[in-house]
Design a protein around this motif. Structure first.
Motif, PDB file in Angstrom:
ATOM      1  N   GLU A  90     -15.493 102.899   4.956  1.00 50.69           N
ATOM      2  CA  GLU A  90     -16.119 101.681   5.443  1.00 50.69           C
ATOM      3  C   GLU A  90     -16.107 101.764   6.965  1.00 50.69           C
ATOM      4  OE1 GLU A  90     -15.898  97.660   3.321  1.00 50.69           O
ATOM      5  OE2 GLU A  90     -14.502  97.437   5.016  1.00 50.69           O
ATOM      6  N   CYS A  91     -17.310 101.718   7.563  1.00 53.85           N
ATOM      7  CA  CYS A  91     -17.457 101.989   8.994  1.00 53.85           C
ATOM      8  C   CYS A  91     -18.140 100.820   9.703  1.00 53.85           C
ATOM      9  CB  CYS A  91     -18.292 103.245   9.231  1.00 53.85           C
ATOM     10  SG  CYS A  91     -17.811 104.645   8.199  1.00 53.85           S
ATOM     11  N   SER A  92     -17.753 100.589  10.940  1.00 52.43           N
ATOM     12  CA  SER A  92     -18.418  99.586  11.758  1.00 52.43           C
ATOM     13  C   SER A  92     -18.347 100.001  13.215  1.00 52.43           C
ATOM     14  CB  SER A  92     -17.774  98.211  11.577  1.00 52.43           C
ATOM     15  OG  SER A  92     -16.424  98.242  11.994  1.00 52.43           O
ATOM     16  N   LEU A  93     -19.349  99.555  13.999  1.00 48.59           N
ATOM     17  CA  LEU A  93     -19.398  99.829  15.433  1.00 48.59           C
ATOM     18  C   LEU A  93     -18.995  98.568  16.191  1.00 48.59           C
ATOM     19  CD1 LEU A  93     -22.655 101.921  15.997  1.00 48.59           C
ATOM     20  CD2 LEU A  93     -20.297 102.702  16.135  1.00 48.59           C
ATOM     21  N   ASN A  94     -17.832  98.570  16.760  1.00 49.43           N
ATOM     22  CA  ASN A  94     -17.394  97.433  17.557  1.00 49.43           C
ATOM     23  C   ASN A  94     -18.142  97.415  18.882  1.00 49.43           C
ATOM     24  OD1 ASN A  94     -15.497  96.845  15.578  1.00 49.43           O
ATOM     25  ND2 ASN A  94     -13.981  98.185  16.509  1.00 49.43           N
ATOM     26  N   GLY A  95     -18.741  96.265  19.184  1.00 52.18           N
ATOM     27  CA  GLY A  95     -19.454  96.144  20.449  1.00 52.18           C
ATOM     28  C   GLY A  95     -20.942  96.321  20.313  1.00 52.18           C
ATOM     29  N   ALA A  96     -21.411  96.867  19.166  1.00 49.47           N
ATOM     30  CA  ALA A  96     -22.845  97.015  18.966  1.00 49.47           C
ATOM     31  C   ALA A  96     -23.463  95.662  18.650  1.00 49.47           C
ATOM     32  CB  ALA A  96     -23.116  97.988  17.816  1.00 49.47           C
ATOM     33  N   GLU A  97     -24.757  95.541  18.865  1.00 48.86           N
ATOM     34  CA  GLU A  97     -25.458  94.301  18.536  1.00 48.86           C
ATOM     35  C   GLU A  97     -25.314  94.022  17.043  1.00 48.86           C
ATOM     36  OE1 GLU A  97     -29.549  93.599  19.578  1.00 48.86           O
ATOM     37  OE2 GLU A  97     -29.188  94.475  21.547  1.00 48.86           O
ATOM     38  N   GLY A  98     -24.948  92.794  16.740  1.00 50.65           N
ATOM     39  CA  GLY A  98     -24.805  92.429  15.328  1.00 50.65           C
ATOM     40  C   GLY A  98     -23.657  93.125  14.654  1.00 50.65           C
ATOM     41  N   ALA A  99     -22.611  93.487  15.414  1.00 52.88           N
ATOM     42  CA  ALA A  99     -21.491  94.247  14.856  1.00 52.88           C
ATOM     43  C   ALA A  99     -20.831  93.603  13.640  1.00 52.88           C
ATOM     44  CB  ALA A  99     -20.449  94.531  15.942  1.00 52.88           C
ATOM     45  N   PRO A 100     -20.641  92.271  13.623  1.00 54.81           N
ATOM     46  CA  PRO A 100     -19.973  91.678  12.467  1.00 54.81           C
ATOM     47  C   PRO A 100     -20.681  91.952  11.141  1.00 54.81           C
ATOM     48  CG  PRO A 100     -20.044  90.123  14.281  1.00 54.81           C
ATOM     49  CD  PRO A 100     -20.909  91.287  14.663  1.00 54.81           C
ATOM     50  N   SER A 101     -22.014  92.063  11.172  1.00 52.45           N
ATOM     51  CA  SER A 101     -22.762  92.298   9.934  1.00 52.45           C
ATOM     52  C   SER A 101     -23.211  93.756   9.818  1.00 52.45           C
ATOM     53  CB  SER A 101     -23.993  91.386   9.892  1.00 52.45           C
ATOM     54  OG  SER A 101     -24.829  91.657  11.000  1.00 52.45           O
ATOM     55  N   ASP A 102     -22.763  94.584  10.760  1.00 53.48           N
ATOM     56  CA  ASP A 102     -23.221  95.972  10.794  1.00 53.48           C
ATOM     57  C   ASP A 102     -22.183  96.912  10.196  1.00 53.48           C
ATOM     58  OD1 ASP A 102     -25.565  97.196  11.313  1.00 53.48           O
ATOM     59  OD2 ASP A 102     -25.170  97.633  13.410  1.00 53.48           O
ATOM     60  N   ARG A 103     -21.577  96.481   9.118  1.00 53.80           N
ATOM     61  CA  ARG A 103     -20.577  97.302   8.444  1.00 53.80           C
ATOM     62  C   ARG A 103     -21.266  98.158   7.388  1.00 53.80           C
ATOM     63  NH1 ARG A 103     -15.389  94.314   6.042  1.00 53.80           N
ATOM     64  NH2 ARG A 103     -15.124  93.939   8.268  1.00 53.80           N
ATOM     65  N   LYS A 104     -20.927  99.440   7.378  1.00 52.14           N
ATOM     66  CA  LYS A 104     -21.575 100.387   6.465  1.00 52.14           C
ATOM     67  C   LYS A 104     -20.556 101.008   5.526  1.00 52.14           C
ATOM     68  CE  LYS A 104     -25.256  99.713   8.905  1.00 52.14           C
ATOM     69  NZ  LYS A 104     -26.327  98.844   8.401  1.00 52.14           N
ATOM     70  N   LYS A 105     -21.019 101.304   4.318  1.00 50.91           N
ATOM     71  CA  LYS A 105     -20.188 101.999   3.352  1.00 50.91           C
ATOM     72  C   LYS A 105     -20.765 103.380   3.101  1.00 50.91           C
ATOM     73  CE  LYS A 105     -18.321  97.908   1.064  1.00 50.91           C
ATOM     74  NZ  LYS A 105     -18.129  97.183  -0.210  1.00 50.91           N
ATOM     75  N   LEU A 106     -19.893 104.344   2.975  1.00 51.22           N
ATOM     76  CA  LEU A 106     -20.325 105.736   2.859  1.00 51.22           C
ATOM     77  C   LEU A 106     -19.431 106.486   1.893  1.00 51.22           C
ATOM     78  CD1 LEU A 106     -21.844 108.313   3.935  1.00 51.22           C
ATOM     79  CD2 LEU A 106     -20.087 108.420   5.709  1.00 51.22           C
ATOM     80  N   GLN A 107     -20.061 107.262   1.009  1.00 47.37           N
ATOM     81  CA  GLN A 107     -19.312 108.159   0.127  1.00 47.37           C
ATOM     82  C   GLN A 107     -19.551 109.585   0.599  1.00 47.37           C
ATOM     83  OE1 GLN A 107     -20.317 107.955  -4.048  1.00 47.37           O
ATOM     84  NE2 GLN A 107     -19.280 109.896  -4.511  1.00 47.37           N
ATOM     85  N   TYR A 108     -18.469 110.337   0.771  1.00 44.41           N
ATOM     86  CA  TYR A 108     -18.580 111.725   1.201  1.00 44.41           C
ATOM     87  C   TYR A 108     -17.895 112.613   0.176  1.00 44.41           C
ATOM     88  CZ  TYR A 108     -18.353 115.931   4.059  1.00 44.41           C
ATOM     89  OH  TYR A 108     -18.504 117.220   4.539  1.00 44.41           O
ATOM     90  N   ASP A 109     -18.678 113.522  -0.430  1.00 47.02           N
ATOM     91  CA  ASP A 109     -18.148 114.452  -1.427  1.00 47.02           C
ATOM     92  C   ASP A 109     -17.701 115.738  -0.736  1.00 47.02           C
ATOM     93  OD1 ASP A 109     -18.753 112.681  -3.520  1.00 47.02           O
ATOM     94  OD2 ASP A 109     -20.825 113.384  -3.576  1.00 47.02           O
ATOM     95  N   ILE A 110     -16.490 116.189  -1.060  1.00 43.19           N
ATOM     96  CA  ILE A 110     -15.893 117.366  -0.422  1.00 43.19           C
ATOM     97  C   ILE A 110     -16.030 118.555  -1.361  1.00 43.19           C
ATOM     98  CG2 ILE A 110     -13.817 118.296   0.654  1.00 43.19           C
ATOM     99  CD1 ILE A 110     -12.814 115.377   0.853  1.00 43.19           C
ATOM    100  N   HIS A 111     -16.845 119.520  -0.994  1.00 44.61           N
ATOM    101  CA  HIS A 111     -17.049 120.708  -1.841  1.00 44.61           C
ATOM    102  C   HIS A 111     -15.739 121.483  -1.963  1.00 44.61           C
ATOM    103  CE1 HIS A 111     -19.142 123.990  -3.784  1.00 44.61           C
ATOM    104  NE2 HIS A 111     -18.612 124.851  -2.908  1.00 44.61           N
TER     105      HIS A 111
END
Length: 265
Positions: free
Chosen positions: A173-194
């Motif tokens: 779960e990632c977010s950019l602190n300080g970016a425009e709209g940061a409170p709602s700019d949270r992203k979810k990401l799945q990364y598969d490790i070969h």
């Protein structure tokens, strides 16, 4: 002898008065409505509000109403039969009993809800402790131009697996602190490790997921503060080794209310 006779006369008078009191008639919705009106009218003026409140207590769960007589049609058959033949005082006593049972039932349901929320919150804390062992040693976010001169967002990460398990998928779960709209700019990401990341191994990742395509260069501050949390890790079978399912804000508020009311861990 005269004293005994007086007690007997008073008792007979009291029984006669009670027997002459209007009784609740549960034979049909119509007689139910009519008997409630009669019961109310037979009471002294100062007792009628109490009786109306009692009827509303017994009807709770039906349609809202300010008229106990008209609301009586919302009574269940079981409730009507339980009141059949009772006078106003007996109905008031029945309402007290029903209210007590209802409050006890509601308290039991609330305690059950409290236990469930506490269990979920404890599970979240326990999983968070385990997930902290899949460490993010460093991370940064930047925009990079590819061969086609298209700007692509990049998350560069260095991680170390300090869990006792080989990890094959990581959910972030990632977010950019300080970016425009940061409170709602949270992203979810799945990364598969070969091949998986074994216990003690360190890996360096460059992630360029499409999910981050709306983090455009114009929105990124000069020195963005990237925040990343590991919320789940999977084993080789695709099942979660640990997953931190955080309670929502309303659920946390409800948990606090129930703990204040009933106590808790």
């Amino acid at each position: 002898m005269k004293k005994k006779m007086m007690v007997f006369v008073l008792t007979v008078a009291l029984v006669a008065a009670c027997s002459s009191d209007p009784k609740f008639n549960a034979s049909s919705p119509e007689t139910t409505r009519e008997s409630i009106s009669r019961l109310r009218s037979a009471l002294p003026e100062n007792r009628r509000p109490e009786f109306e409140k009692v009827i509303r207590t017994l009807l709770r769960g039906g349609l809202p109403t300010n008229d106990p007589a008209s609301a009586s049609t919302e009574m269940t058959e079981e409730l009507r039969l339980s009141l059949d033949g009772k006078n106003a005082q007996q109905i008031i006593a029945e309402a007290t009993r029903v209210k007590g049972e209802r409050e006890k039932r509601e308290q039991n349901l609330e305690r059950q809800e409290l236990e469930e929320l506490e269990a979920r919150y404890k599970s979240f804390l326990d999983a968070s402790d385990q997930l902290a062992r899949f460490r993010i040693l460093s991370s940064r976010f930047y925009i990079r131009r590819d061969e086609m001169q298209d700007e692509k967002p990049v998350i560069e990460m260095k991680v170390k697996n300090e869990t006792p398990y080989t990890v094959y998928s990581v959910y972030l779960e990632c977010s950019l602190n300080g970016a425009e709209g940061a409170p709602s700019d949270r992203k979810k990401l799945q990364y598969d490790i070969h091949g998986g990341l074994q216990p003690g191994q360190i890996s360096h990742w460059y992630l360029t997921p499409d999910a981050f395509s709306n983090w455009e260069n114009t929105k990124v501050p000069r020195k963005p503060g990237l925040k990343i949390s590991v919320v789940r890790i999977d084993g080789p079978d695709g099942n979660a080794l640990f997953a931190a399912q955080e309670l929502s804000e309303p659920e946390m508020k409800r948990l606090a209310e129930l703990k204040l009311k009933h106590g808790g861990n």
